[in-house]
Design an enzyme around this catalytic site. Structure first.
Site, mmCIF file in Angstrom:
data_model
loop_
_atom_site.group_PDB
_atom_site.id
_atom_site.type_symbol
_atom_site.label_atom_id
_atom_site.label_comp_id
_atom_site.label_asym_id
_atom_site.label_seq_id
_atom_site.Cartn_x
_atom_site.Cartn_y
_atom_site.Cartn_z
ATOM 1 N N TRP A 201 17.210 1.882 -136.882
ATOM 2 C CA TRP A 201 16.059 2.663 -136.440
ATOM 3 C C TRP A 201 15.681 3.678 -137.528
ATOM 4 O O TRP A 201 16.557 4.323 -138.101
ATOM 5 C CB TRP A 201 16.384 3.393 -135.124
ATOM 6 C CG TRP A 201 15.247 4.281 -134.691
ATOM 7 C CD1 TRP A 201 14.103 3.891 -134.065
ATOM 8 C CD2 TRP A 201 15.136 5.690 -134.895
ATOM 9 N NE1 TRP A 201 13.281 4.976 -133.866
ATOM 10 C CE2 TRP A 201 13.888 6.098 -134.373
ATOM 11 C CE3 TRP A 201 15.953 6.659 -135.479
ATOM 12 C CZ2 TRP A 201 13.446 7.410 -134.399
ATOM 13 C CZ3 TRP A 201 15.512 7.978 -135.515
ATOM 14 C CH2 TRP A 201 14.273 8.342 -134.968
ATOM 15 N N ASP A 368 -0.339 7.905 -126.283
ATOM 16 C CA ASP A 368 0.995 7.293 -126.315
ATOM 17 C C ASP A 368 1.719 7.531 -124.987
ATOM 18 O O ASP A 368 1.093 7.786 -123.948
ATOM 19 C CB ASP A 368 1.760 7.857 -127.527
ATOM 20 C CG ASP A 368 2.744 6.867 -128.120
ATOM 21 O OD1 ASP A 368 3.833 6.723 -127.555
ATOM 22 O OD2 ASP A 368 2.406 6.228 -129.124
ATOM 23 N N ASP A 369 3.007 7.483 -125.015
ATOM 24 C CA ASP A 369 3.889 7.613 -123.851
ATOM 25 C C ASP A 369 3.558 8.869 -123.028
ATOM 26 O O ASP A 369 3.243 9.913 -123.589
ATOM 27 C CB ASP A 369 5.324 7.713 -124.398
ATOM 28 C CG ASP A 369 6.373 7.576 -123.330
ATOM 29 O OD1 ASP A 369 6.017 7.544 -122.146
ATOM 30 O OD2 ASP A 369 7.558 7.497 -123.702
ATOM 31 N N ARG A 446 17.786 4.700 -123.333
ATOM 32 C CA ARG A 446 16.656 5.594 -123.105
ATOM 33 C C ARG A 446 16.360 5.648 -121.606
ATOM 34 O O ARG A 446 15.219 5.656 -121.186
ATOM 35 C CB ARG A 446 15.431 5.111 -123.870
ATOM 36 C CG ARG A 446 14.844 6.182 -124.787
ATOM 37 C CD ARG A 446 13.541 5.691 -125.379
ATOM 38 N NE ARG A 446 12.825 6.756 -126.037
ATOM 39 C CZ ARG A 446 11.522 6.789 -126.142
ATOM 40 N NH1 ARG A 446 10.792 5.838 -125.629
ATOM 41 N NH2 ARG A 446 10.930 7.771 -126.768
ATOM 42 N N TRP A 480 2.167 -1.992 -127.610
ATOM 43 C CA TRP A 480 3.155 -2.635 -126.717
ATOM 44 C C TRP A 480 4.547 -2.313 -127.247
ATOM 45 O O TRP A 480 4.986 -2.899 -128.222
ATOM 46 C CB TRP A 480 2.910 -4.153 -126.703
ATOM 47 C CG TRP A 480 3.809 -4.912 -125.777
ATOM 48 C CD1 TRP A 480 5.149 -5.111 -125.902
ATOM 49 C CD2 TRP A 480 3.417 -5.607 -124.584
ATOM 50 N NE1 TRP A 480 5.620 -5.872 -124.856
ATOM 51 C CE2 TRP A 480 4.575 -6.197 -124.038
ATOM 52 C CE3 TRP A 480 2.195 -5.789 -123.925
ATOM 53 C CZ2 TRP A 480 4.544 -6.966 -122.871
ATOM 54 C CZ3 TRP A 480 2.172 -6.557 -122.763
ATOM 55 C CH2 TRP A 480 3.343 -7.129 -122.251
ATOM 56 N N ASP A 481 5.218 -1.392 -126.581
ATOM 57 C CA ASP A 481 6.500 -0.900 -127.088
ATOM 58 C C ASP A 481 7.668 -1.559 -126.340
ATOM 59 O O ASP A 481 7.504 -2.091 -125.231
ATOM 60 C CB ASP A 481 6.541 0.629 -126.890
ATOM 61 C CG ASP A 481 7.455 1.328 -127.890
ATOM 62 O OD1 ASP A 481 8.267 0.646 -128.525
ATOM 63 O OD2 ASP A 481 7.351 2.563 -128.000
ATOM 64 N N ASN A 483 11.764 -0.298 -126.123
ATOM 65 C CA ASN A 483 12.729 0.658 -126.671
ATOM 66 C C ASN A 483 14.170 0.399 -126.266
ATOM 67 O O ASN A 483 14.951 1.342 -126.130
ATOM 68 C CB ASN A 483 12.342 2.074 -126.263
ATOM 69 C CG ASN A 483 11.209 2.602 -127.099
ATOM 70 O OD1 ASN A 483 11.347 2.714 -128.311
ATOM 71 N ND2 ASN A 483 10.088 2.897 -126.479
ATOM 72 N N CYS A 529 5.351 -2.969 -131.123
ATOM 73 C CA CYS A 529 6.194 -1.823 -131.457
ATOM 74 C C CYS A 529 7.520 -2.049 -130.749
ATOM 75 O O CYS A 529 7.559 -2.649 -129.674
ATOM 76 C CB CYS A 529 5.540 -0.540 -130.953
ATOM 77 S SG CYS A 529 6.522 0.953 -131.199
ATOM 78 N N ASP A 551 9.309 4.171 -136.783
ATOM 79 C CA ASP A 551 9.073 5.523 -136.272
ATOM 80 C C ASP A 551 9.194 6.546 -137.394
ATOM 81 O O ASP A 551 8.822 7.701 -137.223
ATOM 82 C CB ASP A 551 10.092 5.862 -135.175
ATOM 83 C CG ASP A 551 9.656 5.320 -133.823
ATOM 84 O OD1 ASP A 551 8.471 4.957 -133.685
ATOM 85 O OD2 ASP A 551 10.499 5.249 -132.910
#
Ligand code: GLA
Length: 730
Positions: A201, A368-369, A446, A480-481, A483, A529, A551
């Site tokens: 990351w 974003d988020d 997360r 489109w993430d 995580n 993403c 990121d």
């Protein structure tokens, strides 16, 4: 014709404009790999396998039977099968209903046809009948009735050969597939360096190059995603291969899940390259009459070093992998609020950010988020019910989107549709929709669990949830993430004998969802993403023509990341944003100019709060955006030349040439400066030696020969000096 079958020698010739690939049917039965390299029209006489090295090398491996070729050990095989006498890393490994794993795959026919068939349910490069030709080599195991079709497509003008494998169970009983590689190549040479792209990351796709040693060396992923840690790309190059000279063989898998990609150097100084789905924790039950399609591998050969190998991948991907409205269109410059506000925003704040972006000249605001749920104020907040949070956005997404549109900006939105947290309605309704094994612990990443995309009902639920949001507001872009990765693979929806199908079924489900959504919303620009660049692969690019590269927006780190990423992937696919300094990931302070110059080598955008910018920075941003819009077609559609590698010295230089070859852009970056260091002379490439080029800013004229042979000087006394120069042919 790109594909020719020579009956007299039992050889298939696959020709691209600058390479040839030759397969021979040994004894009319066993497909051998004969050659891959510079163009070659014929091998005369045909290979004498009986008396040549096969006889020598098979002595120990396979005893006396070798002359009858009842065994495949030691031979340069086109598709090596476990349980046939070959002791190296197999491409194919199956278990029959009686528990046995032994077979003989032999030639049973072939077809050659124009065009390139799509791969059912899987992403793949595409080409028309005029652009490509395909060979399907049919191999059969007579005893079981198992058929394997080796699919080769040649796209000559792009110097690419793609490969995939279709397995058909023509027998009565079920078969368990344990390993189905997409491509395998046996090289006669053993002197290779392997280049691959490991990372982590915030430090994705770092170039690593090492000499092949005896044994197996591979990059792989067991994480349910291609991952930050390895990329489904590798190259085998001669030890003396550089950017501009020498053999380079590139392999890339069009797949976003578990993969294995690498090479085995054997005792006989041969090298086997293999790429495909990871055989680890994979098996697939193939009932009588069923078929299985492997993902596609793309293979590119260059005799002119790594630079040309990369450009061949880039051209192919720009023209034959990316799709949709934005494939060749100029992509918008966007402003993303993430590092500007993180989860803490109101409609008013977003409108202020948008107004700042408008002043700078961006095309789009991306939210974003944090726009959804009941308490999404941080990572622990709920995620998975894709319903707007009216406390933050009282007028909903439509209210916000309309206001942003009224400013003359487009509006984009972030999703993470493959996960959910336990504090959601969707979890309360469907606690078994996460990937897990009953009564076993589940790792939360997360604070989320992984939705089980191997279940059709989960895919349909997500398609509806995302479609509802996209239809509810003027949304022109989706990030489109994803995580997390898959840590405890198990699906209550699969029977015990199919549990090891989960990873691949997940990918098939994901690709189905992406295909449905991208075709249902053709005007939306989708950006991939995965915690930054955790799923940067050709599989994703088939659906989403750009990907958030990392990121890490620190320009110094980005030099390494973007340089590494460019080994296989074109600049048009790499999202790159200018963010605040000191950088939020590294804490490093860098000049506004360098942050912009590095980001302008990809899909340019900003990721900050304009309210925190100085007037001077706003003015510089205006200049940057105007400059980028003037030249973005060159970065996005032109050819890239890596002139100086940051991996070699504390300096980097990249060049882009416009598709009409009239304009060259030179990007130079000092990473670490040194006192009393003379200027670096950066030499351009691929210009017209006799033409005159004018440097746009200074008006200075150079001949192409001068730019290429003498170069242009770049000061390297100070850290973080950067420059973009444009040379236009007179
Ligand atoms: C991931 C992405 C970031 C941002 C955050 C939001 O880390 O890579 O760009 O979208 O998620 O939570």
């Amino acid at each position: 014709m790109p594909i020719i079958f020579k009956k007299d020698t039992n050889q298939f010739y696959l020709h691209t404009d600058h390479s040839s690939y030759i397969i021979e049917l040994l004894d009319g039965r066993i497909p051998l790999h004969v050659y891959w390299g510079k163009p070659l029209d014929a091998i005369a006489p045909a290979m004498d396998w009986d008396s040549s090295f096969a006889t020598m090398f098979l002595a120990w491996d396979t005893g006396i039977e070798h002359t009858h070729f009842n065994t495949t050990g030691g031979l340069p095989l086109e598709y090596p099968v476990y349980g046939s006498g070959d002791m190296r890393d197999p491409a194919f490994h199956v278990q029959f209903a009686d528990g046995s794993r032994v077979m003989r795959l032999e030639y049973a026919g072939h077809t050659i046809f124009d065009g390139k068939p799509a791969l059912k349910g899987l992403p793949a490069t595409y080409a028309t009948k005029d652009e490509a030709q395909t060979l399907e080599l049919h191999l059969k195991d007579a005893l079981s009735g198992l058929s394997v079709y080796l699919q080769y497509t040649v796209i000559p003008a792009y110097d690419a050969i793609t490969r995939a494998v279709r397995v058909v169970n023509g027998g009565e009983e079920s078969i368990r597939l344990l390993q189905v590689a997409s491509a395998s190549v046996d090289f006669y040479d053993s002197e290779f360096d392997m280049i691959h792209l490991p990372g982590v990351w915030a430090r994705e796709r770092q170039i690593e190059r090492h000499r092949l040693i005896h044994g197996v060396q591979r990059a792989d992923s067991k994480r349910g995603a291609s991952s930050h840690y390895q990329n489904p790309f590798f190259a085998l190059v001669s030890p003396d291969t550089t950017e501009t000279n020498g053999d380079a063989y590139g392999f890339n898998l069009v797949y976003s899940g578990n993969f294995a990609a690498g090479a085995e150097k054997d005792a006989y100084e041969m090298v086997r390259a293999t790429i495909g789905i990871n055989g680890f924790d994979f098996s697939w039950l193939l009932e009588s009459g069923e078929s299985f399609q492997s993902p596609e591998a793309v293979m590119v050969y260059s005799a002119e070093g790594l630079g040309e190998m990369s450009r061949r991948f880039h051209r192919l991907y720009r023209d034959h992998l990316l799709r949709g409205k934005y494939q060749h269109a100029e992509r918008p410059v966007l402003l993303n609020n993430w590092e500007g506000t993180y989860w803490d925003f109101t409609e008013q704040k977003l409108l202020e950010i948008a107004a700042g972006g408008k002043k700078m000249g961006v095309d789009m605001l991306v939210l974003d988020d944090g726009w959804f749920g009941k308490d999404r104020m941080g990572e622990t907040g709920d995620i998975g019910d894709w319903v707007v949070d009216k406390r933050k956005l009282p007028n909903g997404l439509k209210g916000l989107g309309d206001k942003i549109n009224a400013m003359g900006l487009k509006f984009g939105l972030w999703f993470e549709p493959e996960v959910f947290s336990q504090n959601t309605d969707i979890y309360a309704q469907h606690p078994d929709w996460c990937i897990h094994v009953k009564d076993r612990p589940r790792t939360k990443w997360r604070h989320t669990l992984n939705l089980d995309y191997s279940r059709p009902e989960v895919c349909e639920y997500i398609i509806k949830a995302v479609s509802d949001v996209l239809s509810s507001a003027p949304i022109a872009y989706v990030k489109w993430d994803y995580n997390r990765n898959i840590s405890e693979p198990g699906s209550p929806a699969l029977p015990p004998e199919r549990q090891q199908e989960l990873h691949h079924r997940y990918m098939l489900g994901l690709y189905y969802v992406m295909e449905t959504l991208t075709s249902r919303f053709p005007d939306v620009l989708f950006e991939g993403c995965s915690g930054g660049g955790g799923r940067f692969d050709p599989g994703m690019l088939y659906y989403m023509p750009q990907i958030w590269t990392s990121d890490d927006t620190d320009p110094e780190e980005r030099l390494y990341i973007q340089h590494g990423t460019s080994l296989a992937y074109p600049a048009v696919t790499m999202s790159a944003h200018l963010s605040a300094s000191p950088n939020h990931q590294t804490g490093r302070a860098t000049p506004f100019k360098m942050r912009g110059d590095v980001a302008m080598a990809g899909q340019f955008g900003y990721e900050l709060d304009p309210a925190k910018m100085t007037d001077e920075e706003i003015a510089t941003a205006q200049e940057q955006i105007a400059f980028y819009k003037k030249y973005r077609h060159i970065v996005q559609q032109g050819d890239m030349y890596r002139l100086v590698s940051p991996y070699d010295e504390p300096f980097a230089a990249w060049q882009f040439i416009s598709p009409d070859a009239n304009t060259a852009m030179l990007y130079t970056f000092v990473i670490t400066g040194k006192p009393y260091q003379p200027p670096k002379r950066v030499k351009l490439q691929a210009l017209d030696a006799d033409a005159i080029y004018v440097e746009e800013l200074s008006g200075v004229e150079y001949t192409g020969a001068q730019l290429m042979q003498v170069g242009v000087p770049r000061c390297r006394l100070n850290d973080h000096l950067s420059e973009i120069a444009v040379f236009r042919k007179k």
